[in-house]
Design an enzyme around this catalytic site. Sequence first.
Site, PDB file in Angstrom:
ATOM      1  N   TYR A 157       0.805  -1.237   0.000  1.00  0.00           N
ATOM      2  CA  TYR A 157       0.000   0.000   0.000  1.00  0.00           C
ATOM      3  C   TYR A 157       0.836   1.285   0.000  1.00  0.00           C
ATOM      4  O   TYR A 157       2.030   1.243   0.142  1.00  0.00           O
ATOM      5  CB  TYR A 157      -1.088  -0.006   1.065  1.00  0.00           C
ATOM      6  N   GLU A 158       0.182   2.394  -0.240  1.00  0.00           N
ATOM      7  CA  GLU A 158       0.836   3.713  -0.443  1.00  0.00           C
ATOM      8  C   GLU A 158       1.816   3.669  -1.611  1.00  0.00           C
ATOM      9  O   GLU A 158       2.866   4.299  -1.571  1.00  0.00           O
ATOM     10  CB  GLU A 158       1.561   4.186   0.825  1.00  0.00           C
ATOM     11  N   GLY A 159       1.457   2.953  -2.664  1.00  0.00           N
ATOM     12  CA  GLY A 159       2.345   2.802  -3.827  1.00  0.00           C
ATOM     13  C   GLY A 159       3.176   1.550  -3.644  1.00  0.00           C
ATOM     14  O   GLY A 159       3.998   1.485  -2.730  1.00  0.00           O
TER      15      GLY A 159
END
Lengths: 598, 598
Positions: free
Chosen positions: B442-444
């Site tokens: 997550y978050e890229g």
Amino acid sequence: MPVYNPPLRDMQFVMHEVLNVEAELKALPSHAETDADTINAVLEEGGKFAAEIVFPLNISGDAEGCQLDKATHEVKTPTGFKEAYAKYLEGGWAALSCDPEYGGQGLPFVVNQCFYEMMNSANQAWTMYPGLSHGAYECLHAHGTPEQKALYLPKLTSGEWTGTMCLTEPHCGTDLGMLRTKAEPQADGSYKITGQKIFISAGEHDFTENIVHLVLARLPDAPKGSKGISLFLVPKFKVNADGSVGERNAIYCGGLEHKMGIHGNATCQMILDGAVGTMVGEPNKGLAAMFVMMNAARLGVGNQSLGLTEVAYQNALAYAKDRIQMRSLSGTKAKDKDADPIIVHPDVRKMLLTAKAYAEGGRALAIYCALLLDKELNHPDEKVRKDSGEMLALLTPIIKAFLTDNGFEATVMCQQVFGGHGYIKEWGMEQFVRDARINMIYEGTNTVQSLDLLGRKVLGNQGATLKKFGKLVGALVEEEGVNEKMAEFINPLAVLGDQITKFTMEIGFKGMRNADEVGAAAVDYLRVAGHLVFGYFFARMAQVALRQIAAGNTDPFYVAKLQTARFYFAKLFPETATLMRTARAGSKALMDTDAALA
Amino acid sequence: MPVYNPPLRDMQFVMHEVLNVEAELKALPSHAETDADTINAVLEEGGKFAAEIVFPLNISGDAEGCQLDKATHEVKTPTGFKEAYAKYLEGGWAALSCDPEYGGQGLPFVVNQCFYEMMNSANQAWTMYPGLSHGAYECLHAHGTPEQKALYLPKLTSGEWTGTMCLTEPHCGTDLGMLRTKAEPQADGSYKITGQKIFISAGEHDFTENIVHLVLARLPDAPKGSKGISLFLVPKFKVNADGSVGERNAIYCGGLEHKMGIHGNATCQMILDGAVGTMVGEPNKGLAAMFVMMNAARLGVGNQSLGLTEVAYQNALAYAKDRIQMRSLSGTKAKDKDADPIIVHPDVRKMLLTAKAYAEGGRALAIYCALLLDKELNHPDEKVRKDSGEMLALLTPIIKAFLTDNGFEATVMCQQVFGGHGYIKEWGMEQFVRDARINMIYEGTNTVQSLDLLGRKVLGNQGATLKKFGKLVGALVEEEGVNEKMAEFINPLAVLGDQITKFTMEIGFKGMRNADEVGAAAVDYLRVAGHLVFGYFFARMAQVALRQIAAGNTDPFYVAKLQTARFYFAKLFPETATLMRTARAGSKALMDTDAALA
């Protein structure tokens, strides 16, 4: 929901085009009649069974898990598991490679290997029930008394009963010399066994009317340590002389473990409270007898991760083609869509190809090993039997550790291809990761495997068996050394073949002065050896593919195989550079760390 | 049950002995008064809060998970979570590094960094509730209107309300340009927002009376793609002009995801059905505004894995000292016991030291980055602010991807130290692995981070910022190049410092001809850069330790630090050899694979 298509074409390629299984089997009297068509037909049916009957129970089995009724000590397996087992028996799958003397079909282990790869892809937790049973069959077949064989082998062969191996206790797993379960001789020649076992896979379930436990325990006068361990057969229900099931024995499931994965398999704490058993093999030689089972189990665990690698790969590939997100760095590929399918991105391909290469390299090695097992057990020439057994012993820890480390890495990468969706249960990818994780641990942790490989199998005989594998590599290098098209495969393999001899000697010398040098190098060493073996099989597979293409065969399968082999040598094989460097860094950086680990 | 002891001594070492945080803060007017004693005292209390209040809820929160009431759309968090949050507010922890103008305590980010490391060790799932809220605070603080700030920032600062970031939709995560949620302007200047968001962490819960959602959506006339996205503030309950909570807004939780880990955190599908919101920042500039939050979140995700690495290490170390099994290869160590503690085995030490080195290297880097953030926001000299911001931008993808990849590897290794027990839930080790897994996604995803690093942060400015980091390395090499005791740390670092310049240029040139070359090298490149950074900090830490020892300091902490640094350079840093080799193997082996990936 995940998909699974049995990789029959690749299995056939390895068996028939690379390893010439049919010709090899012709040399074995008991399998001389087993031709390629028979093998292919069995595996096609086996693939259907795996994909259609047990695969649909994989996610539901994980979600539901097993339930223990504490009052009756009975375990309820997940919905549908029991019915699938009935179909398994109906199809005769339990008896596939068992001895015809006890009702088996007598098919070679190469067939069983491929069948079980598919079963593991479909549902590792379910497949462990018959899988462990097969280990118990092997052990009894090799070490049972005539009475034990007559009474138990037909039922284990047909699958009417299942078997377990009861080794671990709360205070000992790797170090079985510490085990405490006691066996007291009785006047009638039987034994009363008392103690507690843990981590007993398939220790209790509702598939069959009886379960045959093989239990390690100590006789009253046994020497301390691993030389004082005997093996006993302890059935859940005592068996009457006519083979019918008698009264309940005092061995029962006291609890189920709550685990990271393989939820569909019952991992049992087993209580033996004066359970009646009979001895298998000689007194105090129980570990040796159990090792028949352990070796089969180690090959089986490698096969579990091979199966998970394949199924994870298939699903990640499908997702990568379907999911659109961002544009290719090198220019739009799918002009008609709002974004390109993520398979255009180099790193997505790298993750997919890593899994594919690990699956195909692992499959070649695993089938090769199954053929070695067939030859070890059935070849008329004693020298071939001995050589096959030694080579199999060398490769067993590599199958166990290399395939399971690779399988974990591959399932994690395939999960990563799904982005956030890979973390959600409904896609099934995170289950493959959780299931794959146990394979690095059980049947001897991968560290234990590396010590077995380097300490026992390699240094233990001054590298003699390794040299035999080196001769196979050398012969291939010799054969293809001047073929320009093979250079990209042969050159790195030849370099590693030379390096590993020197590398092994170095560790051997250092190890003579300080045994911790062996322990410090072992895990890195096993991966280097794994790449030597994978490199060899990828070179052989590329050789076959190039010949087919040269002969005008336009089946894209051969182009695909070459591409996978190229990827393997370009992106995975070079790991050996670091592994040899870190192994050579030696034990001091690990052992001179008391302050750091205070 | 696992244990956790806040690593205060190591934090103090990095802050006060390596990075001279007190002196650095003196140069920042807003933090000039924050001395070492204050920092240490806050973190001591913070460590107690983490270890005593939220850590005991980690396993139970995982087992219980969150429950959605489909009728009311309310989410019940695991037992004890809500009460722990009340204590968190009571202790003033939410306001730690918030702006005093809105009621914050105004402490520097270095303090917040260390506090959150401990909170993540204690309970990642719980810590995500206030953690995400902090991101929303940062975003509003940077881009909110005066009215939005006045109405929302005091409540986000105190923690009375929490915040979320609503980006992802079912068909788009990485590629936000594809998002479809619509915002229709209303006569009163507000917007009615309609659409569906998924994977919204802490999207609904029972901690607070209100939740402030920051939502990406499109205006009716917005351009296609990422240039047509605006950011909106959408509260769960509308807020009256006096700050009191008004009527329920049309944004609600439609479902909870069933995930591999972080079960204690509610991952919500959020339905917006004409929910009323106000715009944050400029129309169509929503992604830029959201990036304030994303950058904070990326540092935060690296910190999550740092926390998990530390707690997994502590537990594996304790187990390795306690668990007896087998004898040391180099001779019996614990003569009074039936076997040696497993910490005598080289590979067990390797697994422990890997986790320890990743924790200590990661901690040094993370605190360094937090200090950069303090300087970027508060230094009186504009050039220092700009330089700090650029360096932080370079290091952010390394923190996110390198620390989370390392954290997963470390938690897996620490689980492995436990053998079979590591696979059982009650020991807590498998939860660390499951929780750590999401941080790579997550978050890229970590692939996205690697493209951000190599494509944007390095090649995007012709390596200018990387050269600045190279200057730090060069200065250390210069300073210590003739110090024999530092040679084991300085020499490999100097070599990599030279190599990486050439390596970067090579990829840059290849990338100009074919952009896929950048994509093919990026993941390997990020790990090489990560080792350059870790190598630099380990060399600096070793420098401090050697000076203390030379000055007669007998604290074993310094010997421990040297041993860990030696291990790092001997066993982990050499990975760069393979990484540069596989990166150089280029894109062809990945992209010329259409048959293989058919």
